[in-house]
Write an enzyme that holds these catalytic residues in place. Structure first.
Site, short mmCIF file in Angstrom:
data_model
loop_
_atom_site.label_atom_id
_atom_site.label_comp_id
_atom_site.label_asym_id
_atom_site.label_seq_id
_atom_site.Cartn_x
_atom_site.Cartn_y
_atom_site.Cartn_z
N GLU A 87 -12.58 115.94 40.58
CA GLU A 87 -11.39 115.78 41.41
C GLU A 87 -10.49 114.80 40.66
O GLU A 87 -10.63 113.59 40.77
CB GLU A 87 -11.74 115.23 42.79
CG GLU A 87 -10.53 115.24 43.72
CD GLU A 87 -10.42 114.00 44.58
OE1 GLU A 87 -9.58 114.01 45.50
OE2 GLU A 87 -11.13 113.02 44.35
N ASP A 112 -16.02 112.73 42.77
CA ASP A 112 -14.88 112.28 43.55
C ASP A 112 -14.09 111.20 42.81
O ASP A 112 -14.65 110.41 42.05
CB ASP A 112 -15.37 111.73 44.89
CG ASP A 112 -14.24 111.32 45.80
OD1 ASP A 112 -13.46 112.19 46.20
OD2 ASP A 112 -14.14 110.12 46.11
#
Length: 714
Positions: free
Chosen positions: A440, A387
């Site tokens: 991401e 993330d």
């Protein structure tokens, strides 16, 4: 126990709230002597009569509340921490620091006897004193003061073996800083299990060990394989009793559901322990601890095994970018900024009010890299989706001028974070072949999925945020305006093969006032559903792996709410169940037809046929594999049918069969074409192709066509 200069054998113990202490020979059970009280707070000592050498002993303690206990002495056990482990941890190169740090149940030998207990080890170099407190010592920091490890005690690592502490015991660390102040009790950064919130204690747990690893993982997670991911927030997927589901309930239901819909992987929003439900796990404090919300570690392992039993890969979201500032966590862990950068211009994330890991500190690098290996090795996880990678790459991420610190070269790149990500991807690749890592990453940082040896970050895949933003903006336009935004659907192909991409329609697109995907679509109810079906067809036909957030597979109309389960009753409605049927069939076609996935990341797997018909908002392209198989994808993004639309194809005399028509009655469409009769290609040139077919294009629909009905080789 120790000898003085005259050779006498002394034994001293500090046992607050004890009224008397007897020394017992552990082998014979003989009472040897009473320890004499020397201080009212609980300090006892005595010379052991007629003994000159250390021996195995127990302490029989009578407590002031009347209870008695026979206990081994924690300080009778030497450290089993090796200088080699300490050296590699200090260098930041220890691949598995979780074997060194944390709480480890052990069976220790003392003379002829064995004692069960727990070895606690923690890194706190700035501490004056560190104690373990827990269920086993009435949370009294005076009872089990830890000892510094290493020949000179300079490693910053503290250790103690506590006899009779056991699996299931809660514990924390009581730390006294350099200034003499006692800090708030700290949870163990390396805890393998944690207390259910609002509790914040760590829990002694055995090391997990994956029951089995799926065979063929190097293929199923590769860039040439069909990868279709069902993204799930476990706490709000289903709530059978109104509360959190258990791991066993999820094991019985989720893998079967995802597999029935043709998904190849499930991706779980972070399952690391986190204090706030509303963070969805993205503000984690348990980098080694599965959340207690759904049960214990064994239940988590059973869930993973259930997914593997159905050949379903498991990806977890992993968050090495930042952590919350809760006082029981990593913030100012030993009274100093230990895990975070010292300067807020480096160490405080302004968007999320969180602290940023000090990627330059070697022990912190070992902590993070070890966490990545821990999940994939110990639990058998198939992939890590990392993330907020963009926030790690740039020192000026979301910071105004003057509020960030340049790197050593004066640039904006965070060189330490970049080198850490390279190291993590290399370590996972070497030690766990076939495990995928997914970034991401929302910028144009070069080489995110390029191998380390070419200078890349070494991720296997990257989320294509640009594709997602562009195409959603196009779909939100009224069809009458789409001609002016035609390039939003074609621009992604300009860079589609610069990285190995995943096409994400994730949770981020259905929260914070953005509405559900269905709610983004323009028009009346029929048009909204038709738009969504056509868009899904566009996505599944487009180069790149697929990711869809839960609830969007049956066109959930409302924005996702993490506090309640998905509105499953909608699946009884024909239109919603039609979208669900479409997602299932798109997954099956994508998986069965190599032309739709084998060259997902290669330019040779794609060819535009119709890219410039902006007036009619029609797109058409060919997908190919490396064996000559092809699939034709055609989209009409207006509510106007396009009868007798000619489309170029590679050869004449070939029947093109329909694989999927999103306008089909089975999916809730208008069934404009009525028949799935194949199209025979004619020797009429069109769109730079030597032949063509003529097709009646349904309104707001995507069609998949295959030149051979049996060309389903994978």
């Amino acid at each position: 126990m120790h000898t003085d200069v005259s050779g006498r054998l002394w034994l001293r113990a500090f046992l607050p709230h004890a009224s008397s202490v007897v020394v017992v020979d552990a082998v014979s059970g003989k009472h040897l002597t009473n320890l004499l009280p020397r201080h009212p707070d609980g300090f006892f000592e005595a010379v052991i009569p007629r003994r000159r050498n250390r021996f195995d002993y127990r302490l029989q303690v009578e407590w002031k509340d009347g209870a008695t206990s026979l206990m081994a002495d924690a300080y009778a056990f030497d450290s089993d921490i090796s200088n080699e482990d300490l050296y590699f941890f200090g260098e930041g190169t220890h691949l598995r620091p979780f074997r060194l740090l944390g709480a480890h149940p052990q069976l220790r030998q003392t003379g002829k006897l064995r004692v069960e207990g727990v070895r606690f080890t923690v890194w706190a170099p700035g501490a004056r004193r560190v104690s373990v407190v827990g269920d086993f010592n009435v949370w009294d920091g005076r009872r089990h003061v830890m000892r510094r490890c290493g020949t000179d005690g300079g490693s910053g690592v503290w250790e103690i073996f506590i006899p009779h502490a056991a699996v299931g015991d809660r514990y924390k660390y009581e730390i006294v800083g350099r200034d003499g102040k006692v800090l708030p009790l700290k949870a163990d950064p390396y805890a393998r299990q944690s207390e259910l919130r609002p509790g914040t204690a760590s829990i002694v747990a055995r090391s997990p060990e994956a029951s089995w690893l799926p065979t063929g993982r190097e293929w199923t997670n590769s860039r040439a394989a069909p990868v279709s991911i069902y993204e799930v927030h476990l706490a709000s997927w289903r709530r059978p009793t109104g509360a959190f589901p258990t791991w066993d309930f999820l094991a019985e239901t989720l893998p079967a559901y995802a597999k029935e819909l043709g998904f190849t992987h499930v991706e779980l929003l972070p399952v690391s322990e986190h204090p706030l439900d509303g963070s969805w796990g993205y503000q984690t404090l348990g980098m080694y601890s599965p959340t207690a919300r759904f049960g214990d570690n064994a239940g988590f392992q059973r869930f993973i095994d259930a997914c593997h039993d159905r050949n379903l890969g498991v990806i977890i979201d992993w968050v090495p970018a930042h952590f919350p500032a809760d006082e029981h966590g990593l913030a100012q862990f030993d009274g100093t900024p230990l895990y975070e950068y010292t300067d807020p211009k480096e160490g405080f994330h302004q968007d999320w009010n969180t602290l940023i890991y000090n990627f330059d500190r070697r022990e912190v690098r070992a902590f993070l890299a070890g966490s990545a290996l821990y999940w994939v090795e110990q639990f058998g996880i198939d992939g890590l989706r990392v993330d907020a990678v963009a926030s790690m790459l740039y020192r000026d991420y979301s910071r105004p001028v003057g509020q960030w610190i340049p790197n050593v070269h004066g640039g904006r790149e965070n060189l330490e974070a970049i080198s850490l990500m390279k190291r993590i991807n290399e370590a996972v690749g070497k030690n766990c072949p076939g495990v995928m890592t997914v970034a991401e990453e929302s910028t144009a940082f070069p080489g995110v999925t390029a191998p380390n040896y070419t200078g890349g970050l070494g991720f296997h895949f990257k989320w294509n945020m640009g594709w997602m933003n562009d195409t959603l903006r196009y779909m939100q336009e009224d069809p009458i305006n789409r001609a002016w935004h035609h390039d939003k659907m074609t621009f992604g192909l300009v860079y589609a093969f610069s990285e190995n991409f995943v096409l994400p329609l994730s949770h981020d697109e259905v929260v914070h006032g953005k509405g559900a995907l269905l709610a983004k679509m323009p028009g009346d109810q029929w048009q909204r559903f038709a738009n969504l079906r056509a868009y899904y067809g566009f996505m599944w036909g487009h180069p790149g792996k697929k990711l869809l957030f839960m609830g969007q597979e049956f066109a959930q109309p409302r924005e996702w709410n993490h506090d309640v389960e998905l509105p499953w009753t909608l699946c009884e409605d024909a239109q919603h169940s039609g979208v669900k049927n479409l997602v299932r069939d798109l997954n099956l076609v994508y998986t069965e037809h190599a032309a739709l996935h084998r060259l997902d990341c290669e330019p040779s797997g794609f060819e535009w046929i119709v890219a410039d018909d902006r007036e009619q908002s029609v797109f058409a392209w060919l997908r190919r594999d490396d064996h000559g198989n092809a699939v034709l994808v055609v989209c009409n993004f207006t509510p106007i049918p396009r009868p007798q639309y000619r489309i170029g194809v590679p050869s004449a005399g070939t029947y093109w069969h329909t694989l999927v028509d999103t306008d089909s009655l089975a999916y809730g469409g208008s069934d404009y074409r009525k028949s799935a009769k194949p199209f025979l290609s004619e020797p009429t040139k069109s769109h730079h192709q030597p032949a063509s077919i003529v097709i009646d294009l349904p309104p707001l629909a995507t069609i998949f066509l295959c030149p051979n009905a049996d060309a389903v080789t994978t």
